[in-house]
Design a protein around this motif. Sequence first.
Motif, mmCIF file in Angstrom:
data_model
loop_
_atom_site.group_PDB
_atom_site.id
_atom_site.type_symbol
_atom_site.label_atom_id
_atom_site.label_comp_id
_atom_site.label_asym_id
_atom_site.label_seq_id
_atom_site.Cartn_x
_atom_site.Cartn_y
_atom_site.Cartn_z
ATOM 1 N N PRO A 193 6.603 -14.674 4.512
ATOM 2 C CA PRO A 193 6.138 -13.986 5.712
ATOM 3 C C PRO A 193 4.613 -14.037 5.833
ATOM 4 O O PRO A 193 3.897 -14.065 4.837
ATOM 5 C CB PRO A 193 6.605 -12.543 5.516
ATOM 6 N N LEU A 194 4.152 -14.049 7.059
ATOM 7 C CA LEU A 194 2.715 -14.063 7.320
ATOM 8 C C LEU A 194 2.148 -12.659 7.211
ATOM 9 O O LEU A 194 2.830 -11.682 7.497
ATOM 10 C CB LEU A 194 2.455 -14.590 8.726
ATOM 11 N N ASN A 195 0.887 -12.573 6.831
ATOM 12 C CA ASN A 195 0.221 -11.282 6.850
ATOM 13 C C ASN A 195 -0.888 -11.314 7.895
ATOM 14 O O ASN A 195 -1.207 -12.366 8.454
ATOM 15 C CB ASN A 195 -0.284 -10.892 5.454
ATOM 16 N N ILE A 196 -1.477 -10.181 8.143
ATOM 17 C CA ILE A 196 -2.472 -10.061 9.205
ATOM 18 C C ILE A 196 -3.682 -10.957 8.951
ATOM 19 O O ILE A 196 -4.287 -11.480 9.887
ATOM 20 C CB ILE A 196 -2.890 -8.578 9.403
ATOM 21 N N VAL A 230 -12.505 -11.529 13.697
ATOM 22 C CA VAL A 230 -13.304 -11.053 12.557
ATOM 23 C C VAL A 230 -13.131 -9.540 12.424
ATOM 24 O O VAL A 230 -12.927 -9.013 11.322
ATOM 25 C CB VAL A 230 -14.792 -11.424 12.739
ATOM 26 N N GLU A 231 -13.159 -8.840 13.556
ATOM 27 C CA GLU A 231 -12.999 -7.386 13.529
ATOM 28 C C GLU A 231 -11.602 -6.979 13.069
ATOM 29 O O GLU A 231 -11.446 -5.980 12.364
ATOM 30 C CB GLU A 231 -13.328 -6.805 14.903
ATOM 31 N N VAL A 232 -10.581 -7.749 13.451
ATOM 32 C CA VAL A 232 -9.222 -7.477 12.974
ATOM 33 C C VAL A 232 -9.186 -7.568 11.454
ATOM 34 O O VAL A 232 -8.623 -6.690 10.776
ATOM 35 C CB VAL A 232 -8.199 -8.465 13.600
ATOM 36 N N MET A 233 -9.804 -8.600 10.898
ATOM 37 C CA MET A 233 -9.812 -8.766 9.436
ATOM 38 C C MET A 233 -10.590 -7.639 8.762
ATOM 39 O O MET A 233 -10.163 -7.117 7.729
ATOM 40 C CB MET A 233 -10.405 -10.121 9.059
ATOM 41 N N SER A 276 -10.513 -2.711 5.582
ATOM 42 C CA SER A 276 -10.907 -1.312 5.453
ATOM 43 C C SER A 276 -9.689 -0.412 5.244
ATOM 44 O O SER A 276 -9.714 0.495 4.404
ATOM 45 C CB SER A 276 -11.677 -0.884 6.707
ATOM 46 N N LEU A 277 -8.613 -0.674 5.987
ATOM 47 C CA LEU A 277 -7.394 0.121 5.841
ATOM 48 C C LEU A 277 -6.768 -0.055 4.462
ATOM 49 O O LEU A 277 -6.282 0.908 3.853
ATOM 50 C CB LEU A 277 -6.395 -0.235 6.936
ATOM 51 N N ILE A 278 -6.782 -1.272 3.960
ATOM 52 C CA ILE A 278 -6.231 -1.528 2.626
ATOM 53 C C ILE A 278 -7.060 -0.807 1.567
ATOM 54 O O ILE A 278 -6.520 -0.165 0.663
ATOM 55 C CB ILE A 278 -6.169 -3.053 2.341
ATOM 56 N N ASP A 305 -8.943 1.869 1.991
ATOM 57 C CA ASP A 305 -8.704 3.304 2.145
ATOM 58 C C ASP A 305 -7.374 3.705 1.517
ATOM 59 O O ASP A 305 -7.253 4.770 0.903
ATOM 60 C CB ASP A 305 -8.747 3.710 3.611
ATOM 61 N N THR A 306 -6.359 2.865 1.695
ATOM 62 C CA THR A 306 -5.048 3.138 1.096
ATOM 63 C C THR A 306 -5.119 3.139 -0.425
ATOM 64 O O THR A 306 -4.529 3.990 -1.094
ATOM 65 C CB THR A 306 -4.018 2.093 1.583
ATOM 66 N N LEU A 307 -5.862 2.195 -0.966
ATOM 67 C CA LEU A 307 -6.038 2.143 -2.434
ATOM 68 C C LEU A 307 -6.760 3.376 -2.958
ATOM 69 O O LEU A 307 -6.448 3.890 -4.043
ATOM 70 C CB LEU A 307 -6.784 0.877 -2.839
ATOM 71 N N LYS A 308 -7.712 3.881 -2.191
ATOM 72 C CA LYS A 308 -8.462 5.082 -2.604
ATOM 73 C C LYS A 308 -7.565 6.310 -2.633
ATOM 74 O O LYS A 308 -7.810 7.237 -3.406
ATOM 75 C CB LYS A 308 -9.639 5.321 -1.646
ATOM 76 N N LEU A 309 -6.527 6.334 -1.806
ATOM 77 C CA LEU A 309 -5.610 7.472 -1.784
ATOM 78 C C LEU A 309 -4.867 7.602 -3.107
ATOM 79 O O LEU A 309 -4.467 8.687 -3.509
ATOM 80 C CB LEU A 309 -4.598 7.328 -0.641
ATOM 81 N N GLY A 310 -4.643 6.462 -3.756
ATOM 82 C CA GLY A 310 -3.901 6.466 -5.018
ATOM 83 C C GLY A 310 -4.710 6.936 -6.198
ATOM 84 O O GLY A 310 -4.184 7.129 -7.287
ATOM 85 N N ARG A 311 -5.988 7.178 -6.031
ATOM 86 C CA ARG A 311 -6.845 7.595 -7.159
ATOM 87 C C ARG A 311 -6.796 9.066 -7.393
ATOM 88 O O ARG A 311 -6.608 9.912 -6.653
ATOM 89 C CB ARG A 311 -8.300 7.211 -6.881
#
Length: 136
Positions: free
Chosen positions: A5-8, A118-121, A126-128, A130-136
């Motif tokens: 599958p493709l990713n963003i 570029v802004e989409v990337m 940034s979202l990824i 932020d998600t990783l920071k939630l797990g800390r």
Amino acid sequence: MADHPLNIFQVAGRAMTAQLVRMNTTASNLANAGVVSGSAADAYKTMKPVFRTEFDKATGLSTVNVESIVQAGNAPVKRYDPSNPLADKDGNVFEAAVDETRELVDMMETARNYQNNVEVMQTAKSLILDTLKLGR
């Protein structure tokens, strides 16, 4: 199309690649505006990329690819110029019929599309993070 599958990032990357091809053809068209040749066959013809959209069933995402680059636009303009060293036996030269205004509009649109991807990337990154920071 890929088996996975493709990713963003892949979707935005392919879109950026397509826009880069579009920018290069536009730059080539502008660089050749007004260039003359000794025959209609040898005269520069405007180039345009043909895009193909593909749908990835696994993710529901659509991607764009460059299918080909084609000649488009008007035929070269025949102009009587017997003093030109490129003139044919009848004194005619053939000037590339590049619509500079249209090419400049295409260039601005292409730059905007590229920047949007570029802004989409950047947003996805940034979202990824932020998600990783939630797990800390």
